[in-house]
Design a protein around this motif. Structure first.
Motif, PDB file in Angstrom:
ATOM      1  N   LEU A 368      51.380 -36.499   1.201  1.00 51.88           N
ATOM      2  CA  LEU A 368      52.406 -36.114   0.231  1.00 51.88           C
ATOM      3  C   LEU A 368      52.153 -36.775  -1.122  1.00 51.88           C
ATOM      4  O   LEU A 368      52.287 -36.130  -2.171  1.00 51.88           O
ATOM      5  CB  LEU A 368      53.781 -36.514   0.763  1.00 51.88           C
ATOM      6  N   SER A 369      51.744 -38.040  -1.114  1.00 52.70           N
ATOM      7  CA  SER A 369      51.473 -38.769  -2.359  1.00 52.70           C
ATOM      8  C   SER A 369      50.295 -38.173  -3.108  1.00 52.70           C
ATOM      9  O   SER A 369      50.323 -38.051  -4.347  1.00 52.70           O
ATOM     10  CB  SER A 369      51.209 -40.249  -2.047  1.00 52.70           C
ATOM     11  N   LEU A 370      49.256 -37.794  -2.384  1.00 56.42           N
ATOM     12  CA  LEU A 370      48.072 -37.203  -3.028  1.00 56.42           C
ATOM     13  C   LEU A 370      48.405 -35.846  -3.639  1.00 56.42           C
ATOM     14  O   LEU A 370      47.960 -35.534  -4.759  1.00 56.42           O
ATOM     15  CB  LEU A 370      46.935 -37.063  -2.005  1.00 56.42           C
ATOM     16  N   VAL A 371      49.174 -35.044  -2.908  1.00 52.31           N
ATOM     17  CA  VAL A 371      49.575 -33.733  -3.445  1.00 52.31           C
ATOM     18  C   VAL A 371      50.448 -33.921  -4.681  1.00 52.31           C
ATOM     19  O   VAL A 371      50.274 -33.236  -5.697  1.00 52.31           O
ATOM     20  CB  VAL A 371      50.326 -32.920  -2.362  1.00 52.31           C
ATOM     21  N   TYR A 372      51.386 -34.854  -4.600  1.00 56.11           N
ATOM     22  CA  TYR A 372      52.262 -35.136  -5.741  1.00 56.11           C
ATOM     23  C   TYR A 372      51.451 -35.599  -6.947  1.00 56.11           C
ATOM     24  O   TYR A 372      51.679 -35.140  -8.080  1.00 56.11           O
ATOM     25  CB  TYR A 372      53.277 -36.215  -5.371  1.00 56.11           C
ATOM     26  N   LEU A 373      50.501 -36.498  -6.719  1.00 56.66           N
ATOM     27  CA  LEU A 373      49.689 -37.024  -7.817  1.00 56.66           C
ATOM     28  C   LEU A 373      48.891 -35.908  -8.483  1.00 56.66           C
ATOM     29  O   LEU A 373      48.735 -35.886  -9.711  1.00 56.66           O
ATOM     30  CB  LEU A 373      48.753 -38.113  -7.288  1.00 56.66           C
ATOM     31  N   LEU A 399      55.326 -45.512 -15.414  1.00 57.01           N
ATOM     32  CA  LEU A 399      56.342 -44.719 -14.730  1.00 57.01           C
ATOM     33  C   LEU A 399      57.130 -43.850 -15.698  1.00 57.01           C
ATOM     34  O   LEU A 399      57.584 -42.757 -15.340  1.00 57.01           O
ATOM     35  CB  LEU A 399      57.295 -45.666 -13.973  1.00 57.01           C
ATOM     36  N   SER A 400      57.279 -44.326 -16.936  1.00 59.70           N
ATOM     37  CA  SER A 400      58.060 -43.571 -17.923  1.00 59.70           C
ATOM     38  C   SER A 400      57.455 -42.193 -18.188  1.00 59.70           C
ATOM     39  O   SER A 400      58.179 -41.248 -18.520  1.00 59.70           O
ATOM     40  CB  SER A 400      58.150 -44.354 -19.235  1.00 59.70           C
ATOM     41  N   PHE A 401      56.132 -42.049 -18.034  1.00 58.44           N
ATOM     42  CA  PHE A 401      55.507 -40.734 -18.208  1.00 58.44           C
ATOM     43  C   PHE A 401      55.901 -39.789 -17.073  1.00 58.44           C
ATOM     44  O   PHE A 401      56.070 -38.592 -17.280  1.00 58.44           O
ATOM     45  CB  PHE A 401      53.980 -40.876 -18.259  1.00 58.44           C
ATOM     46  N   LEU A 402      56.055 -40.343 -15.859  1.00 58.01           N
ATOM     47  CA  LEU A 402      56.370 -39.510 -14.690  1.00 58.01           C
ATOM     48  C   LEU A 402      57.820 -39.043 -14.666  1.00 58.01           C
ATOM     49  O   LEU A 402      58.156 -38.128 -13.909  1.00 58.01           O
ATOM     50  CB  LEU A 402      56.063 -40.283 -13.403  1.00 58.01           C
ATOM     51  N   ILE A 403      58.681 -39.666 -15.463  1.00 60.81           N
ATOM     52  CA  ILE A 403      60.104 -39.276 -15.470  1.00 60.81           C
ATOM     53  C   ILE A 403      60.543 -38.800 -16.859  1.00 60.81           C
ATOM     54  O   ILE A 403      61.730 -38.801 -17.170  1.00 60.81           O
ATOM     55  CB  ILE A 403      60.993 -40.440 -15.002  1.00 60.81           C
ATOM     56  N   ASP A 404      59.579 -38.409 -17.676  1.00 60.81           N
ATOM     57  CA  ASP A 404      59.889 -37.903 -19.016  1.00 60.81           C
ATOM     58  C   ASP A 404      60.227 -36.420 -18.915  1.00 60.81           C
ATOM     59  O   ASP A 404      59.419 -35.547 -19.234  1.00 60.81           O
ATOM     60  CB  ASP A 404      58.692 -38.134 -19.945  1.00 60.81           C
ATOM     61  N   LEU A 410      58.980 -29.796 -16.012  1.00 63.91           N
ATOM     62  CA  LEU A 410      58.452 -29.427 -14.704  1.00 63.91           C
ATOM     63  C   LEU A 410      58.336 -30.638 -13.774  1.00 63.91           C
ATOM     64  O   LEU A 410      58.348 -30.496 -12.546  1.00 63.91           O
ATOM     65  CB  LEU A 410      57.086 -28.752 -14.867  1.00 63.91           C
ATOM     66  N   LEU A 411      58.250 -31.835 -14.361  1.00 63.40           N
ATOM     67  CA  LEU A 411      58.181 -33.047 -13.544  1.00 63.40           C
ATOM     68  C   LEU A 411      59.442 -33.242 -12.705  1.00 63.40           C
ATOM     69  O   LEU A 411      59.395 -33.842 -11.632  1.00 63.40           O
ATOM     70  CB  LEU A 411      57.966 -34.286 -14.433  1.00 63.40           C
ATOM     71  N   GLY A 558      47.084 -44.698  -9.850  1.00 64.79           N
ATOM     72  CA  GLY A 558      48.116 -43.708  -9.530  1.00 64.79           C
ATOM     73  C   GLY A 558      48.393 -43.636  -8.041  1.00 64.79           C
ATOM     74  O   GLY A 558      49.553 -43.551  -7.616  1.00 64.79           O
ATOM     75  N   ILE A 559      47.343 -43.670  -7.232  1.00 63.96           N
ATOM     76  CA  ILE A 559      47.518 -43.637  -5.778  1.00 63.96           C
ATOM     77  C   ILE A 559      48.301 -44.861  -5.302  1.00 63.96           C
ATOM     78  O   ILE A 559      49.213 -44.755  -4.476  1.00 63.96           O
ATOM     79  CB  ILE A 559      46.151 -43.560  -5.070  1.00 63.96           C
ATOM     80  N   VAL A 560      47.945 -46.026  -5.846  1.00 64.40           N
ATOM     81  CA  VAL A 560      48.640 -47.258  -5.467  1.00 64.40           C
ATOM     82  C   VAL A 560      50.120 -47.170  -5.832  1.00 64.40           C
ATOM     83  O   VAL A 560      50.998 -47.523  -5.039  1.00 64.40           O
ATOM     84  CB  VAL A 560      47.987 -48.485  -6.139  1.00 64.40           C
ATOM     85  N   MET A 561      50.412 -46.700  -7.042  1.00 61.83           N
ATOM     86  CA  MET A 561      51.795 -46.597  -7.496  1.00 61.83           C
ATOM     87  C   MET A 561      52.605 -45.632  -6.641  1.00 61.83           C
ATOM     88  O   MET A 561      53.671 -45.979  -6.117  1.00 61.83           O
ATOM     89  CB  MET A 561      51.838 -46.136  -8.953  1.00 61.83           C
ATOM     90  N   VAL A 562      52.097 -44.414  -6.483  1.00 64.99           N
ATOM     91  CA  VAL A 562      52.865 -43.364  -5.803  1.00 64.99           C
ATOM     92  C   VAL A 562      53.010 -43.671  -4.322  1.00 64.99           C
ATOM     93  O   VAL A 562      54.102 -43.536  -3.746  1.00 64.99           O
ATOM     94  CB  VAL A 562      52.200 -41.990  -6.026  1.00 64.99           C
TER      95      VAL A 562
END
Length: 604
Positions: A368-373, A399-404, A410-411, A558-562
């Motif tokens: 799921l994390s890889l697909v999301y990334l 993280l601010s980029f992922l919730i902008d 679309l995020l 990114g993988i580590v974070m997600v």
């Protein structure tokens, strides 16, 4: 008297007794009177109903009362005072070798900073940065070498320094989880930086002036960082060298000891920030006053962290470490229904269940994390291709980029699907620990509703979105479980939560703060010095173009974070789900009423 009549006459009284025991503050006189009444009822039940459940019930109730009145009597002293007088000196003595190691590492790094500055005039710029060096040189030329301590007003400076000092101490501690090496690396970096900074002024003939200004607050601050380094070494040592314990149990023991050391230095760091903000800025103070404050600070650290532990050890009053009650890894999770759990018990049971579900959970969570990334990378391709997202930036910055959602709406959809997947993968494993049957469709709906609610706040601007999210997240996760457990609508589940939490809001907030602490720990771990070296490591060991190295480092980070978020979120969800049963029992005593009602229905 028939058993049914005996129960009917006393069940309301017993119910009130149960409710009294749940209170955090209890009247000792009432408890004592209560104990007498319960033992009288128990004696009657033993005589007339020796083989009935009512005798077992009253015996359990009497045991709880005895525990609260007598066994806890020894713990009636102020625990806060006891921590500083007994617990912390005990931990300091038992961790004395780690403290000596941390001090030796820091002093060696300090010497490296001084020697490197002697032989390389540009070394200070590589450690302190060009901007800081240029600013300090300008201050020296203007006749105010310590002008950096006057750069902002006292209150703003105090708040900023306090937060930074605590962050550095926590970073030093938590990086010790990496076989203690993380704490050593942070100590080395800080030691080199302090040595370089001190020599920078010595080289310009300002040795004494800089010493009296830097160490005015630095005596407490640097000593605390060294202790935080020791706490980090203690944290990692338990995992690497478990001794006769299992590795998990040894890590539990070392984590508790290290955390006590860390807690012990927080007030000292706050006081150091107070001195730096309100005293150090007054560079015109007489030298003897500065020197006196430095000596007082040094004497305090020596007295509290060296003399007191050793004197207690010498005269036999050193308190033994109370860690034998830590749970073993084979402990079974008790039934969830009908229990009023304290915060530490909820956290313990959350960890126990988490350990059991993490293995089947991990592989689908990784996928799921890889697909999301991949989906997030497509949406954020523009900032990624322009090298705007940096691997070594602070976690919240990335993280601010992922919730902008304002820039990339679309995020919102991608994040909602991701969190719904996390909720589904967690709760699909959880039904085995409670007596409910839930359809996969309802679990998906709970995940989607909770996930949408969690992500909505990020349509707001800036820091306000984070504050709203902090308030909404427990509501969303609690409601998701209530939606499944009681088969209500999601709005109905939120209303149900407001009724349940009103009776024990303090418990909910206390547990939530603990979970937030765990989350922050993860964020700091994600930004340890090791992760800052992604690109440097890749470039040093592989022949890659700069852009390729950048993308590779970003993918790893990114993988580590997600994946880290996917592994932390289930702990929140499990914790709130377990706490639901405590809230239900406190508010309605459903299980207790059922048990009392059953006594009179059983055949003789």
């Amino acid at each position: 008297m028939k058993e049914t009549k005996f129960i009917e006459q006393n069940k309301e009284k017993w119910l009130k007794f149960e409710q009294l025991l749940r209170l955090n503050r209890r009247d000792p006189d009432k408890l004592s009177d209560l104990f007498i009444q319960i033992t009288d009822d128990l004696s009657y039940a033993r005589t007339n109903y020796p083989n009935r459940s009512i005798r077992v019930y009253l015996n359990n109730l009497a045991q709880q009362l005895f525990y609260n009145i007598y066994k806890n009597k020894k713990e009636s002293r102020n625990k806060f005072v006891n921590f500083w007088k007994e617990d912390l000196p005990s931990v300091v003595f038992h961790c004395r070798y780690e403290l000596l190691t941390a001090l030796a590492v820091f002093l060696l790094a300090f010497a490296i900073g001084v020697v490197s500055s002697v032989y390389d005039p540009e070394f200070a710029r590589s450690i302190l940065g060009d901007n800081y060096v240029d600013m300090t040189v300008k201050n020296i030329e203007e006749g105010d070498p310590m002008g950096v301590y006057k750069s902002s007003n006292e209150v703003d400076m105090f708040l900023g320094i306090t937060l930074n000092n605590v962050r550095v101490a926590f970073l030093t501690f938590i990086t010790g989880i990496l076989a203690s090496l993380g704490a050593v690396i942070v100590l080395v970096y800080n030691g080199i930086m302090v040595g370089t900074f001190q020599y920078f002024f010595i080289e310009r003939g300002l040795g004494m002036e800089s010493f009296l200004s830097i160490w005015l607050h630095g005596t407490l601050e640097i000593s605390s960082i060294v202790i935080a380094g020791a706490a980090g070494i203690v944290l990692g040592r338990g995992f690497v060298f478990p001794g006769t314990h299992s590795r998990v149990r040894a890590f539990q023991l070392s984590a508790r000891r290290g955390l006590k050391l860390l807690i012990g230095i927080v007030p000292i760091l706050v006081f150091a920030a107070l001195i730096e903000s309100f005293v150090t800025r007054y560079t015109g103070l007489p030298d003897f006053i500065k020197l006196a404050l430095i000596l007082v600070s040094l004497l305090f650290m020596v007295f509290y962290f060296i003399w007191i532990p050793y004197s207690k050890h010498r005269n036999g009053t050193l308190q033994p470490l109370k860690e034998t009650h830590l749970q073993s890894r084979n402990l079974k999770v008790p039934q969830l229904e009908g229990r009023v759990r304290k915060v530490n018990e909820i956290f313990r049971d959350s960890i126990l269940i988490y350990q059991r579900i993490v293995k089947p959970y991990f592989k689908p969570a990784l996928l799921l994390s890889l697909v999301y990334l991949g989906g997030a990378a497509v949406v954020l391709w523009e900032p990624v291709s322009n090298n705007i997202i940096h691997v070594n930036s602070w976690f919240f910055k990335k993280l601010s980029f992922l919730i902008d959602y304002q820039e990339f709406p679309l995020l919102f959809v991608i994040n909602s699907i991701f969190f719904a997947g996390v909720v589904y993968l967690t709760l699909i494993q959880f039904p085995g620990y409670h007596n409910i049957e839930v359809s996969k469709r309802r679990i998906w709906m709970a995940g989607i509703c909770g996930s949408v609610l969690i992500n909505i706040p990020f349509f707001a601007n800036g820091f306000i979105s984070f504050l709203i999210w902090i308030l909404i997240m427990p509501v969303a996760l609690f409601s998701a479980f209530i939606y499944i457990r009681e088969r209500l609508s999601f709005i109905g589940a939120m209303n149900r939560l407001s009724k349940l939490s009103g009776a024990a809001l303090g418990r909910v907030l206390g547990f939530y703060v603990l979970l937030i602490f765990i989350g922050i720990t993860f964020f700091i771990l994600t930004d340890t010095p090791f992760f800052a070296f992604y690109i440097e490591f890749i470039e040093a060991n592989f022949v890659l173009e700069p852009d390729t190295a950048y993308y590779t480092g970003l993918i790893i980070n990114g993988i580590v974070m997600v994946l880290g978020i996917a592994l932390v979120m289930p702990l929140f969800l499990l914790g709130f789900s377990i706490q639901y049963y405590t809230l239900e029992e406190i508010k309605e005593a459903t299980w207790l009423k059922e048990q009392i009602a059953m006594f009179g229905k059983k055949e003789r």
